[in-house]
Design a protein around this motif. Structure first.
Motif, PDB file in Angstrom:
ATOM      1  N   ALA A 107      11.185  -4.332   1.855  1.00 32.37           N
ATOM      2  CA  ALA A 107      11.577  -4.902   0.865  1.00 32.37           C
ATOM      3  C   ALA A 107      11.128  -6.707   1.234  1.00 32.37           C
ATOM      4  O   ALA A 107       9.626  -6.137   1.241  1.00 32.37           O
ATOM      5  CB  ALA A 107      12.619  -4.910   0.427  1.00 32.37           C
ATOM      6  N   ASP A 151      11.499  -5.492  -4.384  1.00 32.01           N
ATOM      7  CA  ASP A 151      10.963  -6.857  -4.190  1.00 32.01           C
ATOM      8  C   ASP A 151       9.944  -7.184  -5.225  1.00 32.01           C
ATOM      9  O   ASP A 151       9.464  -6.926  -5.239  1.00 32.01           O
ATOM     10  CB  ASP A 151      10.605  -7.025  -2.504  1.00 32.01           C
ATOM     11  CG  ASP A 151       9.870  -6.432  -2.323  1.00 32.01           C
ATOM     12  OD1 ASP A 151       9.487  -5.072  -2.414  1.00 32.01           O
ATOM     13  OD2 ASP A 151       8.633  -7.244  -1.201  1.00 32.01           O
ATOM     14  N   ARG A 158       0.802  -1.404  -0.003  1.00 31.35           N
ATOM     15  CA  ARG A 158      -0.042   0.064   0.154  1.00 31.35           C
ATOM     16  C   ARG A 158       0.735   1.139   0.231  1.00 31.35           C
ATOM     17  O   ARG A 158       0.598   2.067  -0.748  1.00 31.35           O
ATOM     18  CB  ARG A 158      -0.869  -0.053   1.598  1.00 31.35           C
ATOM     19  CG  ARG A 158      -2.291   0.936   1.277  1.00 31.35           C
ATOM     20  CD  ARG A 158      -2.877   0.593   2.228  1.00 31.35           C
ATOM     21  NE  ARG A 158      -2.748   1.794   3.379  1.00 31.35           N
ATOM     22  CZ  ARG A 158      -2.842   1.789   4.801  1.00 31.35           C
ATOM     23  NH1 ARG A 158      -3.482   0.912   4.967  1.00 31.35           N
ATOM     24  NH2 ARG A 158      -2.517   2.706   5.789  1.00 31.35           N
TER      25      ARG A 158
END
Ligand code: 6PG
Length: 244
Positions: free
Chosen positions: A151, A76, A47
């Motif tokens: 990440a 990521d 988000r």
């Protein structure tokens, strides 16, 4: 370059975090392209970056970015196909990349279709091919989880100790799934790190990382605070509530 103390900017709400992040993205892009004719940036999923991505697709900010010289990477990725709603690439494509004139070859996604280990090796190869053998991002945007992960560096993860590879595949026990992630050497190479976070569920981890001296194994984003050349936290009032 010396590591500077983390700066914290408390923005009213999630939308103002996104606006501040989008404006700083534009400034960093213009500055980097003026300096080295390229802007290498990595963005997360979740988000956190959504408001920033949506604003960068708006005419005002969109037209201020020299997209032809921008290279977008990802901090990521989930091990899902690129069209999967869970995919970080899918989110960025949907909110931003499909709406701006960035050359297709300048969008560098994890090729999850290769499988975790191969995708990680492939990503590292692409990082080095684009940025040279000593890659250094101009900007890395990070989110932070309620447990202080960033990440896909989760508490207690062995990948926190990976000091030579730039990207890795990691099995995340709490999610019971594989993730692909930049490692600390890749993240700490960045000229600037921008952490975007909103919501009361982040408050405890943010207080721990900024006010305590927690072990990065417990709050992984602490490792980024310790190594970043420059780090700015853009957080909303609720995420900042334990800092007062
Ligand atoms: C991901 C992100 C991840 C995210 C944190 C925070 O793939 O989910 O890259 O590191 O930044 O989980 O997520 P939120 O911003 O959704 O709270």
């Amino acid at each position: 370059m010396t590591n500077r103390a983390p700066q914290v900017l408390v923005c009213g709400d999630e939308a103002s975090v996104g606006r501040e992040a989008a404006e700083r993205f534009v400034c960093a892009a213009v500055r980097s392209v003026a300096k080295r004719e390229a802007f290498f940036v990595a963005i997360p999923g979740g988000r956190g970056p959504r408001a920033m991505l949506a604003l960068l697709a708006q005419p005002g900010l969109r037209d201020a970015v020299p997209w032809g010289s921008v290279h977008v990477f990802f901090t990521d990725e989930r091990c899902v196909p690129p069209y999967d709603p869970e995919s970080n690439y899918h989110q960025a494509w949907d909110l931003l990349l499909s709406k701006v004139p960035i050359p297709e070859q300048n969008v560098h996604r994890f090729r999850t279709e290769l499988g975790p280990e191969e995708a990680a090796r492939d990503y590292e190869k692409e990082l080095r091919a684009v940025m040279g053998d000593d890659p250094a991002f101009d900007l890395i945007v990070l989110g932070v989880g309620p447990d202080g992960h960033t990440a896909s560096l989760f508490p207690g993860s062995p990948v926190l100790h990976e000091m030579s590879r730039l990207a890795a595949a990691v099995h995340v026990e709490k999610l019971d799934s594989y993730r692909l992630t930049l490692t600390l050497p890749a993240i700490c190479s960045a000229e600037s790190v921008l952490v975007v976070a909103a919501g009361p569920e982040k408050a405890e981890a943010i207080r721990d990382v900024l006010h305590g001296e927690p072990d990065p194994a417990v709050r992984p984003i602490r490792a980024v605070v310790q190594c970043a050349h420059s780090i700015l936290w853009l957080i909303d009032e609720s995420a900042a509530e334990l800092l007062r």
